[in-house]
Design a protein around this motif. Structure first.
Motif, short mmCIF file in Angstrom:
data_model
loop_
_atom_site.label_atom_id
_atom_site.label_comp_id
_atom_site.label_asym_id
_atom_site.label_seq_id
_atom_site.Cartn_x
_atom_site.Cartn_y
_atom_site.Cartn_z
N VAL A 156 -11.63 -42.04 30.76
CA VAL A 156 -11.95 -42.14 32.19
C VAL A 156 -10.85 -41.51 33.03
CG1 VAL A 156 -12.13 -43.85 34.06
CG2 VAL A 156 -13.52 -44.10 31.98
N GLN A 157 -9.61 -41.82 32.70
CA GLN A 157 -8.49 -41.28 33.48
C GLN A 157 -8.37 -39.76 33.33
OE1 GLN A 157 -5.44 -44.94 33.99
NE2 GLN A 157 -5.46 -44.07 31.95
N ILE A 158 -8.65 -39.26 32.14
CA ILE A 158 -8.64 -37.82 31.93
C ILE A 158 -9.73 -37.16 32.76
CG2 ILE A 158 -9.13 -36.00 30.23
CD1 ILE A 158 -7.72 -37.87 28.12
N ARG A 159 -10.95 -37.72 32.70
CA ARG A 159 -12.06 -37.09 33.43
C ARG A 159 -11.83 -37.11 34.93
NH1 ARG A 159 -14.48 -33.03 34.15
NH2 ARG A 159 -16.62 -33.08 34.89
N ALA A 160 -11.40 -38.22 35.49
CA ALA A 160 -11.13 -38.26 36.93
C ALA A 160 -10.03 -37.28 37.30
CB ALA A 160 -10.74 -39.68 37.35
N SER A 161 -9.00 -37.19 36.48
CA SER A 161 -7.90 -36.27 36.76
C SER A 161 -8.35 -34.82 36.70
CB SER A 161 -6.74 -36.52 35.78
OG SER A 161 -6.25 -37.84 35.94
N GLN A 162 -9.28 -34.51 35.79
CA GLN A 162 -9.85 -33.16 35.75
C GLN A 162 -10.60 -32.86 37.04
OE1 GLN A 162 -12.25 -33.65 32.23
NE2 GLN A 162 -10.74 -32.65 30.90
N LEU A 163 -11.44 -33.80 37.45
CA LEU A 163 -12.25 -33.60 38.66
C LEU A 163 -11.39 -33.46 39.91
CD1 LEU A 163 -15.05 -36.17 37.85
CD2 LEU A 163 -15.27 -33.67 37.84
N ASN A 164 -10.27 -34.17 39.94
CA ASN A 164 -9.38 -34.15 41.10
C ASN A 164 -8.31 -33.07 41.00
OD1 ASN A 164 -10.54 -36.31 42.58
ND2 ASN A 164 -9.61 -37.76 41.18
N HIS A 165 -8.34 -32.29 39.94
CA HIS A 165 -7.37 -31.20 39.74
C HIS A 165 -5.93 -31.73 39.79
CE1 HIS A 165 -10.67 -28.37 40.10
NE2 HIS A 165 -11.07 -29.10 41.13
N CYS A 166 -5.72 -32.88 39.16
CA CYS A 166 -4.41 -33.50 39.16
C CYS A 166 -3.69 -33.20 37.85
CB CYS A 166 -4.51 -35.02 39.36
SG CYS A 166 -2.89 -35.79 39.47
N ALA A 167 -2.89 -32.16 37.87
CA ALA A 167 -2.17 -31.72 36.67
C ALA A 167 -1.21 -32.80 36.17
CB ALA A 167 -1.43 -30.42 36.94
N TYR A 168 -0.54 -33.47 37.09
CA TYR A 168 0.42 -34.51 36.71
C TYR A 168 -0.27 -35.59 35.86
CZ TYR A 168 3.87 -38.21 36.88
OH TYR A 168 4.77 -39.17 36.52
N CYS A 169 -1.36 -36.16 36.38
CA CYS A 169 -2.05 -37.24 35.68
C CYS A 169 -2.78 -36.73 34.44
CB CYS A 169 -3.03 -37.94 36.62
SG CYS A 169 -2.22 -38.84 37.97
N LEU A 170 -3.28 -35.51 34.49
CA LEU A 170 -3.97 -34.94 33.34
C LEU A 170 -3.01 -34.78 32.17
CD1 LEU A 170 -6.68 -33.93 32.38
CD2 LEU A 170 -6.15 -31.71 33.37
#
Length: 162
Positions: A53-67
């Motif tokens: 879930v955290q990976i998918r949301a981070s992909q959608l939000n273009h968050c390199a740090y969290c990804l």
């Protein structure tokens, strides 16, 4: 990639990219409240599911740090490279994800993007696989990672840094 290779690569990128602010130091009470929310939401949920879930949301939000953080954490927990690589295309790779994981990923996309709301179809699909407590916590995890993503993107947090 080894920890040393990641550190060396991060050092090179950090020289090119600097954060706008240190959110943790600028707003420690807000930071701690979000940590507390995140921990409460995760309690009792499957760790692998949380990372997907955290990976998918981070992909959608273009968050390199969290990804970077969550793909690294998923690998450390034993998640396969194939599944990590396919999270962004989970619709096309249903054999790699359980129905429960697919329902959670669909809900993650709906809550993250909010394209006119979360449809009854997506909500009921998730509700078939999660009881009310689990579903409430899953929504909390999705809410929390979206908040973390927005903080990291807004403050230009450098991937691989503390």
């Amino acid at each position: 990639m080894t920890t040393e290779q990641t550190a060396a690569r991060t050092a090179g990128h950090a020289a090119e990219h600097t954060a706008r602010m240190n959110f943790t130091k600028a707003a420690p009470k807000v930071f701690q409240a979000l940590v507390d929310l995140t921990m409460a939401a995760k309690e009792g949920l499957d760790y692998t599911l949380i990372e997907l879930v955290q990976i998918r949301a981070s992909q959608l939000n273009h968050c390199a740090y969290c990804l970077l953080m969550h793909t690294t954490d998923a690998r450390k927990a034993g998640e396969s490279e194939e599944r990590i690589n396919l999270v962004s295309a989970w619709h096309e790779a249903p054999g790699f994800f359980t129905e429960r994981e697919q329902a959670a990923l669909a809900l993650t996309e709906a809550v993250t993007l909010l394209p006119g709301g979360v449809s009854d179809e997506v909500y009921h699909r998730a509700a078939k696989h999660f009881d009310d407590t689990e579903l409430a916590k899953l929504i909390g995890v999705i809410f929390a990672i979206n908040s973390w993503n927005r903080i990291a993107v807004t403050t230009s947090k450098v991937p691989g840094t503390a």
